[in-house]
Design a protein around this motif. Structure first.
Motif, PDB file in Angstrom:
ATOM      1  N   VAL A   1       0.840  -1.196   0.000  1.00 38.53           N
ATOM      2  CA  VAL A   1       0.000   0.000   0.000  1.00 38.53           C
ATOM      3  C   VAL A   1       0.874   1.244   0.000  1.00 38.53           C
ATOM      4  O   VAL A   1       0.629   2.196  -0.725  1.00 38.53           O
ATOM      5  N   GLY A   2       1.947   1.242   0.803  1.00 37.76           N
ATOM      6  CA  GLY A   2       2.867   2.373   0.827  1.00 37.76           C
ATOM      7  C   GLY A   2       3.516   2.602  -0.523  1.00 37.76           C
ATOM      8  O   GLY A   2       3.651   3.732  -0.981  1.00 37.76           O
ATOM      9  N   ASN A   3       3.924   1.529  -1.181  1.00 33.91           N
ATOM     10  CA  ASN A   3       4.530   1.643  -2.506  1.00 33.91           C
ATOM     11  C   ASN A   3       3.548   2.190  -3.518  1.00 33.91           C
ATOM     12  O   ASN A   3       3.913   2.992  -4.369  1.00 33.91           O
ATOM     13  N   GLU A   4       2.300   1.740  -3.466  1.00 35.20           N
ATOM     14  CA  GLU A   4       1.304   2.223  -4.423  1.00 35.20           C
ATOM     15  C   GLU A   4       1.014   3.702  -4.190  1.00 35.20           C
ATOM     16  O   GLU A   4       0.805   4.455  -5.132  1.00 35.20           O
ATOM     17  N   SER A   5       1.025   4.127  -2.929  1.00 33.51           N
ATOM     18  CA  SER A   5       0.826   5.540  -2.628  1.00 33.51           C
ATOM     19  C   SER A   5       1.990   6.361  -3.185  1.00 33.51           C
ATOM     20  O   SER A   5       1.794   7.434  -3.751  1.00 33.51           O
ATOM     21  N   GLU A   6       3.209   5.857  -3.031  1.00 36.51           N
ATOM     22  CA  GLU A   6       4.385   6.534  -3.568  1.00 36.51           C
ATOM     23  C   GLU A   6       4.326   6.569  -5.100  1.00 36.51           C
ATOM     24  O   GLU A   6       4.666   7.576  -5.712  1.00 36.51           O
ATOM     25  N   LEU A   7       3.886   5.488  -5.704  1.00 40.15           N
ATOM     26  CA  LEU A   7       3.727   5.455  -7.160  1.00 40.15           C
ATOM     27  C   LEU A   7       2.741   6.526  -7.598  1.00 40.15           C
ATOM     28  O   LEU A   7       3.000   7.273  -8.544  1.00 40.15           O
ATOM     29  N   ALA A   8       1.616   6.629  -6.913  1.00 38.04           N
ATOM     30  CA  ALA A   8       0.613   7.638  -7.254  1.00 38.04           C
ATOM     31  C   ALA A   8       1.203   9.042  -7.142  1.00 38.04           C
ATOM     32  O   ALA A   8       1.031   9.870  -8.048  1.00 38.04           O
ATOM     33  N   ASN A   9       1.917   9.314  -6.058  1.00 43.26           N
ATOM     34  CA  ASN A   9       2.516  10.642  -5.878  1.00 43.26           C
ATOM     35  C   ASN A   9       3.515  10.970  -6.983  1.00 43.26           C
ATOM     36  O   ASN A   9       3.534  12.083  -7.500  1.00 43.26           O
ATOM     37  N   GLN A  10       4.348  10.008  -7.349  1.00 43.50           N
ATOM     38  CA  GLN A  10       5.340  10.226  -8.404  1.00 43.50           C
ATOM     39  C   GLN A  10       4.660  10.452  -9.759  1.00 43.50           C
ATOM     40  O   GLN A  10       5.095  11.295 -10.541  1.00 43.50           O
ATOM     41  N   CYS A  11       3.604   9.701 -10.032  1.00 41.20           N
ATOM     42  CA  CYS A  11       2.874   9.875 -11.307  1.00 41.20           C
ATOM     43  C   CYS A  11       2.240  11.259 -11.383  1.00 41.20           C
ATOM     44  O   CYS A  11       2.285  11.917 -12.434  1.00 41.20           O
ATOM     45  N   ILE A  12       1.670  11.707 -10.284  1.00 38.53           N
ATOM     46  CA  ILE A  12       1.035  13.029 -10.257  1.00 38.53           C
ATOM     47  C   ILE A  12       2.082  14.121 -10.465  1.00 38.53           C
ATOM     48  O   ILE A  12       1.877  15.060 -11.244  1.00 38.53           O
ATOM     49  N   THR A  13       3.215  13.996  -9.796  1.00 43.06           N
ATOM     50  CA  THR A  13       4.301  14.964  -9.949  1.00 43.06           C
ATOM     51  C   THR A  13       4.788  14.985 -11.398  1.00 43.06           C
ATOM     52  O   THR A  13       4.980  16.059 -11.998  1.00 43.06           O
ATOM     53  N   TRP A  14       4.987  13.798 -11.983  1.00 46.98           N
ATOM     54  CA  TRP A  14       5.425  13.694 -13.379  1.00 46.98           C
ATOM     55  C   TRP A  14       4.419  14.359 -14.308  1.00 46.98           C
ATOM     56  O   TRP A  14       4.790  15.115 -15.202  1.00 46.98           O
ATOM     57  N   TRP A  15       3.119  14.100 -14.084  1.00 44.10           N
ATOM     58  CA  TRP A  15       2.079  14.698 -14.914  1.00 44.10           C
ATOM     59  C   TRP A  15       2.116  16.217 -14.813  1.00 44.10           C
ATOM     60  O   TRP A  15       2.063  16.918 -15.823  1.00 44.10           O
ATOM     61  N   ARG A  16       2.217  16.734 -13.589  1.00 45.49           N
ATOM     62  CA  ARG A  16       2.223  18.191 -13.400  1.00 45.49           C
ATOM     63  C   ARG A  16       3.422  18.847 -14.095  1.00 45.49           C
ATOM     64  O   ARG A  16       3.297  19.922 -14.658  1.00 45.49           O
ATOM     65  N   ARG A  17       4.569  18.187 -14.055  1.00 46.60           N
ATOM     66  CA  ARG A  17       5.791  18.752 -14.637  1.00 46.60           C
ATOM     67  C   ARG A  17       5.866  18.609 -16.155  1.00 46.60           C
ATOM     68  O   ARG A  17       6.497  19.423 -16.827  1.00 46.60           O
ATOM     69  N   ASN A  18       5.263  17.559 -16.698  1.00 50.43           N
ATOM     70  CA  ASN A  18       5.514  17.226 -18.103  1.00 50.43           C
ATOM     71  C   ASN A  18       4.300  17.213 -19.017  1.00 50.43           C
ATOM     72  O   ASN A  18       4.460  17.291 -20.232  1.00 50.43           O
ATOM     73  N   ILE A  19       3.119  17.072 -18.465  1.00 50.37           N
ATOM     74  CA  ILE A  19       1.939  16.874 -19.309  1.00 50.37           C
ATOM     75  C   ILE A  19       0.886  17.963 -19.106  1.00 50.37           C
ATOM     76  O   ILE A  19       0.306  18.461 -20.057  1.00 50.37           O
ATOM     77  N   SER A  20       0.633  18.320 -17.865  1.00 50.94           N
ATOM     78  CA  SER A  20      -0.446  19.236 -17.503  1.00 50.94           C
ATOM     79  C   SER A  20      -0.398  20.533 -18.300  1.00 50.94           C
ATOM     80  O   SER A  20       0.668  21.061 -18.588  1.00 50.94           O
ATOM     81  N   LYS A  21      -1.581  21.035 -18.616  1.00 42.64           N
ATOM     82  CA  LYS A  21      -1.675  22.331 -19.284  1.00 42.64           C
ATOM     83  C   LYS A  21      -2.016  23.426 -18.277  1.00 42.64           C
ATOM     84  O   LYS A  21      -2.277  24.558 -18.653  1.00 42.64           O
ATOM     85  N   GLU A  22      -2.021  23.063 -17.001  1.00 40.68           N
ATOM     86  CA  GLU A  22      -2.324  24.032 -15.951  1.00 40.68           C
ATOM     87  C   GLU A  22      -1.128  24.936 -15.703  1.00 40.68           C
ATOM     88  O   GLU A  22       0.010  24.569 -15.997  1.00 40.68           O
ATOM     89  N   PRO A  23      -1.364  26.109 -15.112  1.00 38.96           N
ATOM     90  CA  PRO A  23      -0.240  26.997 -14.771  1.00 38.96           C
ATOM     91  C   PRO A  23       0.730  26.280 -13.836  1.00 38.96           C
ATOM     92  O   PRO A  23       0.323  25.506 -12.981  1.00 38.96           O
ATOM     93  N   VAL A  24       1.993  26.566 -14.001  1.00 43.32           N
ATOM     94  CA  VAL A  24       3.021  25.944 -13.181  1.00 43.32           C
ATOM     95  C   VAL A  24       2.983  26.546 -11.783  1.00 43.32           C
ATOM     96  O   VAL A  24       2.806  27.749 -11.615  1.00 43.32           O
ATOM     97  N   GLU A  25       3.142  25.681 -10.776  1.00 39.91           N
ATOM     98  CA  GLU A  25       3.129  26.138  -9.387  1.00 39.91           C
ATOM     99  C   GLU A  25       4.453  26.775  -9.008  1.00 39.91           C
ATOM    100  O   GLU A  25       5.452  26.635  -9.705  1.00 39.91           O
ATOM    101  N   ASN A  26       4.475  27.455  -7.892  1.00 41.66           N
ATOM    102  CA  ASN A  26       5.676  28.035  -7.277  1.00 41.66           C
ATOM    103  C   ASN A  26       6.364  29.069  -8.160  1.00 41.66           C
ATOM    104  O   ASN A  26       7.570  29.245  -8.074  1.00 41.66           O
ATOM    105  N   GLY A  27       5.632  29.741  -9.018  1.00 42.25           N
ATOM    106  CA  GLY A  27       6.201  30.804  -9.815  1.00 42.25           C
ATOM    107  C   GLY A  27       7.161  30.350 -10.910  1.00 42.25           C
ATOM    108  O   GLY A  27       7.813  31.169 -11.541  1.00 42.25           O
ATOM    109  N   ASP A  28       7.248  29.055 -11.145  1.00 47.64           N
ATOM    110  CA  ASP A  28       8.140  28.535 -12.181  1.00 47.64           C
ATOM    111  C   ASP A  28       7.512  28.854 -13.540  1.00 47.64           C
ATOM    112  O   ASP A  28       6.431  28.380 -13.856  1.00 47.64           O
ATOM    113  N   THR A  29       8.192  29.664 -14.323  1.00 49.28           N
ATOM    114  CA  THR A  29       7.622  30.097 -15.601  1.00 49.28           C
ATOM    115  C   THR A  29       8.225  29.374 -16.793  1.00 49.28           C
ATOM    116  O   THR A  29       7.944  29.734 -17.935  1.00 49.28           O
ATOM    117  N   ARG A  30       9.060  28.365 -16.548  1.00 50.08           N
ATOM    118  CA  ARG A  30       9.648  27.626 -17.663  1.00 50.08           C
ATOM    119  C   ARG A  30       8.575  26.950 -18.497  1.00 50.08           C
ATOM    120  O   ARG A  30       7.605  26.427 -17.969  1.00 50.08           O
TER     121      ARG A  30
END
Length: 195
Positions: free
Chosen positions: A8-37
């Motif tokens: 269960v812990g591993n699956e939770s970590e997998l979910a967190n990593q997938c979400i982070t990857w999506w936000r950084r590489n796929i999402s069309k939403e504004p970037v968080e923390n003022g990152d304008t790259r």
């Protein structure tokens, strides 16, 4: 820690990593923390062109996600799951408030009682048996939803479907089956036709 707690812990970590990857590489939403790259669009485009799990496995997008996972999560048993998640996350444009089942059941328009995703299309989705059939059906549904679902719940639900589809056990408690959870949410979210 028991093996089940570790899983269960591993699956939770997998979910967190997938979400982070999506936000950084796929999402069309504004970037968080003022990152304008400017974020790469190549991953989304590459994954959209894939026609099989094997196609996904050899993409840079999948490799980046896979290598970002802790080594104890990068097991052969999870490789197809991670490929499915990368392929599906590429079809999500925006993190929304609703689970995929509630989004499917939501009205097409304020004047309509029809859900965004028909009962026939919903039934096809819950009857998918292979990872590729499942991904194909979910990607069609995501297109109908404008690419907007709750990403965190989506990742967990795909994980649930995958592990249940791989299980040799047929006696999984019905209320724990991902497809039944979706059915309950889908039908509960629609307006009642009869009293």
């Amino acid at each position: 820690m028991t093996i089940n707690e570790k899983t269960v812990g591993n699956e939770s970590e997998l979910a967190n990593q997938c979400i982070t990857w999506w936000r950084r590489n796929i999402s069309k939403e504004p970037v968080e923390n003022g990152d304008t790259r400017k974020r790469p669009t190549a991953y989304r485009a590459t994954l959209k062109r894939c026609t099989s799990i094997d196609d996904v496995l050899v993409t840079e997008a999948f490799q980046q996600l896979w290598l970002s996972l802790p080594s104890d999560i990068r097991t052969p048993r999870r490789m197809v799951l991670v490929a499915m998640l990368a392929w599906l996350l590429a079809a999500i444009k925006q993190d929304g408030p609703q689970t995929i089942a509630k989004a499917m059941a939501s009205k097409r328009s304020p004047e309509s009682d029809s859900p965004k995703v028909s009962q026939i299309r919903f039934q096809q989705l819950v009857h998918a048996r292979t990872p590729e059939e499942f991904v194909s059906r979910v990607r069609r549904v995501l297109a109908q939803l404008g690419g907007t679902v709750n990403v965190a719940s989506f990742v967990k639900e795909v994980e649930g479907w995958y592990w249940q589809s791989q299980s040799k056990r047929t006696e999984i408690e019905p209320t724990r089956r991902q497809t039944l959870k979706w059915a309950m949410e889908y039908y509960e979210s629609q307006p009642r036709k009869f009293n």
